[in-house]
Design a protein around this motif. Structure first.
Motif, PDB file in Angstrom:
ATOM      1  N   VAL A 218     -15.648  14.035   3.799  1.00  0.00           N
ATOM      2  CA  VAL A 218     -14.894  13.853   3.076  1.00  0.00           C
ATOM      3  C   VAL A 218     -13.983  12.370   2.624  1.00  0.00           C
ATOM      4  O   VAL A 218     -14.621  12.246   3.994  1.00  0.00           O
ATOM      5  N   ALA A 219     -13.990  12.765   1.212  1.00  0.00           N
ATOM      6  CA  ALA A 219     -13.240  11.009   1.230  1.00  0.00           C
ATOM      7  C   ALA A 219     -12.138  11.309   1.718  1.00  0.00           C
ATOM      8  O   ALA A 219     -11.149  12.323   1.180  1.00  0.00           O
ATOM      9  N   ILE A 220     -11.333  10.783   2.448  1.00  0.00           N
ATOM     10  CA  ILE A 220      -9.252  11.110   3.039  1.00  0.00           C
ATOM     11  C   ILE A 220      -8.687   9.510   2.546  1.00  0.00           C
ATOM     12  O   ILE A 220      -9.114   9.148   2.432  1.00  0.00           O
ATOM     13  N   ALA A 221      -7.664  10.381   2.066  1.00  0.00           N
ATOM     14  CA  ALA A 221      -6.381   9.068   1.936  1.00  0.00           C
ATOM     15  C   ALA A 221      -5.243   9.903   1.818  1.00  0.00           C
ATOM     16  O   ALA A 221      -5.090  11.115   1.739  1.00  0.00           O
ATOM     17  N   THR A 222      -4.568   8.956   2.644  1.00  0.00           N
ATOM     18  CA  THR A 222      -2.724  10.117   2.994  1.00  0.00           C
ATOM     19  C   THR A 222      -2.418   9.543   1.512  1.00  0.00           C
ATOM     20  O   THR A 222      -1.980   8.907   0.262  1.00  0.00           O
ATOM     21  N   LYS A 223      -1.511  10.631   1.304  1.00  0.00           N
ATOM     22  CA  LYS A 223      -0.344  11.072   0.372  1.00  0.00           C
ATOM     23  C   LYS A 223       0.205  10.154   0.191  1.00  0.00           C
ATOM     24  O   LYS A 223       1.138   9.681  -0.615  1.00  0.00           O
ATOM     25  N   GLU A 224       0.860   9.590   1.084  1.00  0.00           N
ATOM     26  CA  GLU A 224       1.611   8.414   1.185  1.00  0.00           C
ATOM     27  C   GLU A 224       0.653   7.231   1.900  1.00  0.00           C
ATOM     28  O   GLU A 224       1.318   6.731   2.971  1.00  0.00           O
ATOM     29  N   ARG A 225       1.274   6.083   1.238  1.00  0.00           N
ATOM     30  CA  ARG A 225       0.633   4.193   1.826  1.00  0.00           C
ATOM     31  C   ARG A 225       1.107   4.075   3.240  1.00  0.00           C
ATOM     32  O   ARG A 225       0.751   3.746   4.145  1.00  0.00           O
ATOM     33  N   LYS A 226       2.404   5.050   3.070  1.00  0.00           N
ATOM     34  CA  LYS A 226       3.169   4.001   4.468  1.00  0.00           C
ATOM     35  C   LYS A 226       2.846   5.142   5.790  1.00  0.00           C
ATOM     36  O   LYS A 226       2.191   4.344   7.083  1.00  0.00           O
ATOM     37  N   ASP A 227       1.530   5.968   5.559  1.00  0.00           N
ATOM     38  CA  ASP A 227       0.913   6.437   7.310  1.00  0.00           C
ATOM     39  C   ASP A 227      -0.470   5.515   6.934  1.00  0.00           C
ATOM     40  O   ASP A 227      -1.307   6.042   7.937  1.00  0.00           O
ATOM     41  N   ASP A 228      -0.790   4.667   6.653  1.00  0.00           N
ATOM     42  CA  ASP A 228      -1.879   3.749   6.358  1.00  0.00           C
ATOM     43  C   ASP A 228      -2.209   3.458   8.169  1.00  0.00           C
ATOM     44  O   ASP A 228      -3.740   4.503   8.454  1.00  0.00           O
ATOM     45  N   VAL A 229      -1.218   2.604   8.648  1.00  0.00           N
ATOM     46  CA  VAL A 229      -1.721   2.129   9.347  1.00  0.00           C
ATOM     47  C   VAL A 229      -1.986   3.925  10.210  1.00  0.00           C
ATOM     48  O   VAL A 229      -2.768   3.468  11.738  1.00  0.00           O
ATOM     49  N   ARG A 230      -0.907   5.202  10.725  1.00  0.00           N
ATOM     50  CA  ARG A 230      -0.907   5.791  11.219  1.00  0.00           C
ATOM     51  C   ARG A 230      -2.060   6.990  11.694  1.00  0.00           C
ATOM     52  O   ARG A 230      -2.497   7.644  11.795  1.00  0.00           O
ATOM     53  N   LEU A 231      -2.534   6.561  10.650  1.00  0.00           N
ATOM     54  CA  LEU A 231      -4.306   7.492   9.967  1.00  0.00           C
ATOM     55  C   LEU A 231      -5.099   6.824  10.665  1.00  0.00           C
ATOM     56  O   LEU A 231      -5.371   7.830  11.610  1.00  0.00           O
ATOM     57  N   SER A 232      -5.198   5.540  11.160  1.00  0.00           N
ATOM     58  CA  SER A 232      -6.007   4.820  11.951  1.00  0.00           C
ATOM     59  C   SER A 232      -6.004   5.406  13.079  1.00  0.00           C
ATOM     60  O   SER A 232      -6.402   5.813  14.370  1.00  0.00           O
TER      61      SER A 232
ATOM     62  N   SER B 118      -0.300  17.983  12.124  1.00  0.00           N
ATOM     63  CA  SER B 118       0.934  19.237  12.614  1.00  0.00           C
ATOM     64  C   SER B 118       0.965  17.991  13.379  1.00  0.00           C
ATOM     65  O   SER B 118       2.392  18.540  14.050  1.00  0.00           O
ATOM     66  N   ARG B 119       0.150  17.607  14.456  1.00  0.00           N
ATOM     67  CA  ARG B 119       0.002  16.700  15.827  1.00  0.00           C
ATOM     68  C   ARG B 119       0.816  15.572  15.297  1.00  0.00           C
ATOM     69  O   ARG B 119       1.112  14.975  16.135  1.00  0.00           O
ATOM     70  N   TYR B 120       0.127  14.967  14.042  1.00  0.00           N
ATOM     71  CA  TYR B 120       0.546  13.157  13.864  1.00  0.00           C
ATOM     72  C   TYR B 120       1.113  13.037  12.907  1.00  0.00           C
ATOM     73  O   TYR B 120       1.729  11.979  12.320  1.00  0.00           O
ATOM     74  N   GLY B 121       1.489  14.156  11.974  1.00  0.00           N
ATOM     75  CA  GLY B 121       2.828  14.221  10.433  1.00  0.00           C
ATOM     76  C   GLY B 121       1.381  13.014   9.947  1.00  0.00           C
ATOM     77  O   GLY B 121       3.069  12.849   9.072  1.00  0.00           O
ATOM     78  N   VAL B 122       0.734  12.901   9.318  1.00  0.00           N
ATOM     79  CA  VAL B 122      -0.197  12.453   8.568  1.00  0.00           C
ATOM     80  C   VAL B 122      -0.913  13.991   7.876  1.00  0.00           C
ATOM     81  O   VAL B 122      -1.242  14.186   7.825  1.00  0.00           O
ATOM     82  N   ALA B 123       0.160  13.327   6.419  1.00  0.00           N
ATOM     83  CA  ALA B 123      -0.365  14.160   5.591  1.00  0.00           C
ATOM     84  C   ALA B 123      -2.308  13.696   4.440  1.00  0.00           C
ATOM     85  O   ALA B 123      -1.089  12.159   4.172  1.00  0.00           O
ATOM     86  N   VAL B 124      -2.409  13.995   4.089  1.00  0.00           N
ATOM     87  CA  VAL B 124      -3.851  13.397   3.801  1.00  0.00           C
ATOM     88  C   VAL B 124      -4.367  14.608   1.980  1.00  0.00           C
ATOM     89  O   VAL B 124      -4.370  15.334   2.304  1.00  0.00           O
ATOM     90  N   THR B 125      -5.342  13.785   1.378  1.00  0.00           N
ATOM     91  CA  THR B 125      -6.057  14.354  -0.114  1.00  0.00           C
ATOM     92  C   THR B 125      -7.428  14.048   0.388  1.00  0.00           C
ATOM     93  O   THR B 125      -7.627  13.075   1.456  1.00  0.00           O
ATOM     94  N   SER B 126      -8.204  15.254   0.159  1.00  0.00           N
ATOM     95  CA  SER B 126      -9.256  15.296   0.601  1.00  0.00           C
ATOM     96  C   SER B 126     -10.533  15.492  -1.074  1.00  0.00           C
ATOM     97  O   SER B 126      -9.790  16.255  -1.246  1.00  0.00           O
ATOM     98  N   ARG B 127     -11.784  15.192  -0.580  1.00  0.00           N
ATOM     99  CA  ARG B 127     -12.357  14.906  -1.767  1.00  0.00           C
ATOM    100  C   ARG B 127     -13.700  14.863  -1.325  1.00  0.00           C
ATOM    101  O   ARG B 127     -13.887  14.031  -0.958  1.00  0.00           O
ATOM    102  N   PRO B 128     -14.810  14.503  -2.616  1.00  0.00           N
ATOM    103  CA  PRO B 128     -16.353  14.917  -2.243  1.00  0.00           C
ATOM    104  C   PRO B 128     -16.742  13.081  -1.889  1.00  0.00           C
ATOM    105  O   PRO B 128     -15.704  12.712  -3.400  1.00  0.00           O
ATOM    106  N   PRO B 129     -17.263  12.854  -1.011  1.00  0.00           N
ATOM    107  CA  PRO B 129     -17.456  11.457  -1.212  1.00  0.00           C
ATOM    108  C   PRO B 129     -18.461  11.160  -2.652  1.00  0.00           C
ATOM    109  O   PRO B 129     -19.136  11.888  -2.653  1.00  0.00           O
ATOM    110  N   GLN B 130     -18.256   9.672  -2.464  1.00  0.00           N
ATOM    111  CA  GLN B 130     -18.434   8.945  -3.555  1.00  0.00           C
ATOM    112  C   GLN B 130     -21.075   8.785  -3.211  1.00  0.00           C
ATOM    113  O   GLN B 130     -21.204   8.633  -1.928  1.00  0.00           O
TER     114      GLN B 130
END
Length: 674
Positions: A388-402, A445-457
């Motif tokens: 799946v392609a994922i993206a953070t719901k809030e841009r401030k979480d981009d570094v935490r996502l990695s 739940s563990r890292y407080g990073v909420a993401v959206t998901s969709r099928p990859p291109q």
């Protein structure tokens, strides 16, 4: 013979999802006196499956460790997930265990669900026995189940018990080694009694068959049977332990984990017949003091923990060991694990499985020790196909996502992620849709990073059908030096898979040589997104003419001219869409093969062939070509058609031309405003 040195023995619980592995672990803890009340998976009160994700789905999502003592012997249980989406989490742990218990349902028609677990244990060389759970719900016969299971095992199955029936219900068993009857009592130990008269002949026949199986590897026992002599009980138990430990036979016992039926008989089998860690060390080629790191975990209060099986001596905090490459490592705080609870321990004994804090420089699959270390066990992992392609719901979480993804991938060998720069996507890849959903839940739940998901291109490409010649001119005057670049290019299609070729046939210096690279760069710029909206492939471009200005020409000007010429040439060269096609290998039980081939056809797939799966009982291997655009959800469909067993591997095969309404739909979606 089993270990008698006081070392801890490790037992893995494996088998299909829903068979009751965690319930059996709970029953073993209760029957051994480790817990005073037997918990329940459904009631969310079990020692295992304590994570929020496991509680939410009512099934194991990760390896669970538990421990108990029984009549002076110490055991640690590795309860492994049965669902295909999570089975990789326990794979390395199973390799380091002394014995595996394959937990199965009692119905013969569901016997094939156990084959993947049996085959993996055989590949690893891990001794195992079968525990038929939910025997109180059995509708078929034990003999029918045994006959259904035998083709799925390379070693003979050894029936240790025959059932005692009360009408249609199984109410107890006769132990063929002990020659005693046991009647089930809910919540209590079974009541021992003499063998019922109506079962004596059947018991005699079944026992003789068991002894014949054992005699295949014991000449003295064979001679006793031929002489019609009753073998010594110690010989029978020694042979059972020998055959189990060496993988020469697979004992089969039955009971009910939820009601405690047959659990104490299983405990005694573990105590007397399970091999010890010295046998496992020999199988793994481990010598001296060492430990096998089979999993790392993050997210708890203790930080990063390494789960390790200890061999060849006790391990204490502060001990200095080394990796296989010679890098020194220092043992941090040692914990014993009981479900979600961690208890600090002064040391880890031989055979124990412990969690070690602050163990830097090691990863799952590594050995650490004081001498020469063996290679890591070769563990087969289920293929990770679902993305799946994922993206953070809030841009401030981009570094935490990695950071969070790095930790999740480290502890889960079936999980991976990548950054696709071409389409600006972060792709998360796992075994199944369920696997990915749980991973996304853990991100939150563990890292407080909420993401959206969709099928990859889908990796669509485009190419051209005909050759064209095109001029590209860039001229700009805005005071001072201007910009001037002028090129003529010839563009022609290449055979599929040839990629991109650039050449020049310039005469008379109409375009100076120093600008050739700039022209090529501009052409490549135009190919990033062609007239249909996708990267362009399989074209050849030749620079054949042009002109320049001695003052205003520059690298930028000729790069721009090259881009203009290529953009206009592509639009005029009859562009067409290409879709990626993947070569897919599907492994499925034969009972589902016809449904699977229909599913392939419904996805615009092309069948390449079908043959029996080598070494498996009534399984098929199906080869097909399926467009990448049709792959989404294939894993879920295959599982639904095969009781969760079918799986597939895929790889890119070729690009195929896509026309008609399907192509129009793809292009329209790509070109419409965002």
């Amino acid at each position: 013979m089993p270990d008698r040195s006081g070392a801890t023995r490790a037992v893995a619980l494996v088998g299909p999802g829903g068979a009751g592995k965690t319930s059996l672990a709970e029953a073993l803890l209760f029957a051994s006196g480790t817990i005073d009340r037997q918990g329940s998976v459904d009631a969310k009160t079990s020692v295992g499956d304590s994570s929020p994700e496991a509680r939410a789905r009512g099934g194991s999502t990760e390896l669970n460790l538990m421990r108990f003592d029984y009549l002076g012997d110490s055991f640690v249980i590795a309860d492994c997930p049965g669902s295909i989406g999570f089975s990789a989490d326990g794979a390395r742990g199973v390799a380091a265990c002394d014995l595996a218990i394959v937990v199965v349902d009692p119905e013969p028609e569901r016997a094939h669900l156990a084959e993947p677990a049996l085959r993996k244990l055989e590949a690893l060389g891990v001794p195992h026995l079968i525990f038929v759970n939910k025997i109180d719900q059995a509708r078929g016969s034990i003999q029918a189940l045994l006959e259904a299971l035998q083709p799925m095992s390379a070693s003979p199955l050894i029936a240790r018990q025959i059932p005692i029936r009360d009408g249609e219900k199984i109410s107890g068993f006769v132990d063929l080694a002990l020659e005693r009857a046991f009647h089930y009592r809910p919540g209590k130990p079974s009541e021992q009694a003499a063998i019922p008269d109506d079962l004596k002949e059947r018991e005699k026949s079944a026992r003789f068959h068991m002894l014949e199986q054992l005699a295949d590897h014991d000449d003295a026992l064979m001679e006793a049977l031929l002489m019609d002599e009753e073998p010594d009980p110690k010989t029978v138990y020694a042979d059972l332990a020998n055959e189990t430990g060496r993988g020469l036979g697979v004992p089969l016992l039955f009971g009910s984990a939820l009601k405690g039926f047959g659990v104490r008989r299983l405990l005694k089998a573990l105590r007397h017949e399970a091999p010890g860690p010295e046998a496992t060390a020999e199988r793994l080629l481990a010598e001296g003091q060492c430990a096998f790191i089979f999993k790392t975990s993050h997210g708890g209060a203790m930080g990063r923990l390494a789960l390790a099986r200890i061999f060849g001596g006790s391990l204490k905090e502060g001990a200095e060991l080394a990796t296989a490459s010679g890098e020194p490592v220092r043992i941090g705080t040692i914990f014993q694990v009981q479900g979600e609870k961690m208890v600090k321990a002064a040391e880890g004994r031989t055979g124990d499985i412990v969690a070690i804090a602050k163990l830097e420089g090691v990863a799952a699959g590594d050995w650490i020790g004081s001498g020469e270390l063996p290679p890591a066990p070769e563990v087969e992992l289920d293929t990770s196909n679902y993305a799946v392609a994922i993206a953070t719901k809030e841009r401030k979480d981009d570094v935490r996502l990695s950071t969070a993804l790095h930790k999740l991938v480290e502890e889960d060998p079936a999980l991976s992620w990548e950054q696709d720069e071409a389409v600006h996507e972060t792709r998360l890849k796992g075994v199944s849709d369920e696997h990915i959903r749980v991973t996304i839940d853990r991100l939150k739940s563990r890292y407080g990073v909420a993401v959206t998901s969709r099928p990859p291109q889908v990796g669509y490409r485009e190419s051209i059908r005909k050759s064209v010649t095109q001029r590209g001119r860039h001229k700009k005057q805005s005071g001072g030096h201007g910009q001037f670049g002028d090129v003529v290019i010839e563009v022609r299609p290449l055979p599929r898979g040839e990629g991109f070729q650039f050449s020049e046939k310039i005469s008379g210096g109409v375009v100076p040589k120093q600008w050739f690279p700039a022209v090529e760069a501009g052409i490549r710029d135009a190919m990033v997104k062609g007239p249909l909206g996708f990267p362009v492939v399989d074209v050849a471009v030749t620079l054949i003419d042009g002109s320049y200005h001695s003052v205003d020409s520059s690298e930028v000007a000729f790069r721009t001219a090259g881009r203009i010429a290529m953009s206009e040439a592509l639009a005029a060269a009859s562009p067409h869409l290409l879709e990626p096609v993947r070569r897919v290998t599907i492994l499925t039980p034969g009972t589902a093969s016809s449904k699977v081939t229909s599913a392939v056809a419904s996805r615009r797939g092309q069948m390449l062939g079908m043959e029996p799966r080598e070494g498996w009982s009534r399984w098929d291997r199906i080869e097909a070509l399926i467009p990448e655009a049709e792959m989404q959800g294939l894993d879920a469909e295959l599982r639904s058609l095969s009781q969760g067993l079918a799986s597939y591997e895929s790889e890119f095969d070729h690009l195929a031309e896509l026309n008609g309404h399907l192509a129009d739909k793809v292009v329209h979606k790509e070109l419409e405003p965002a």
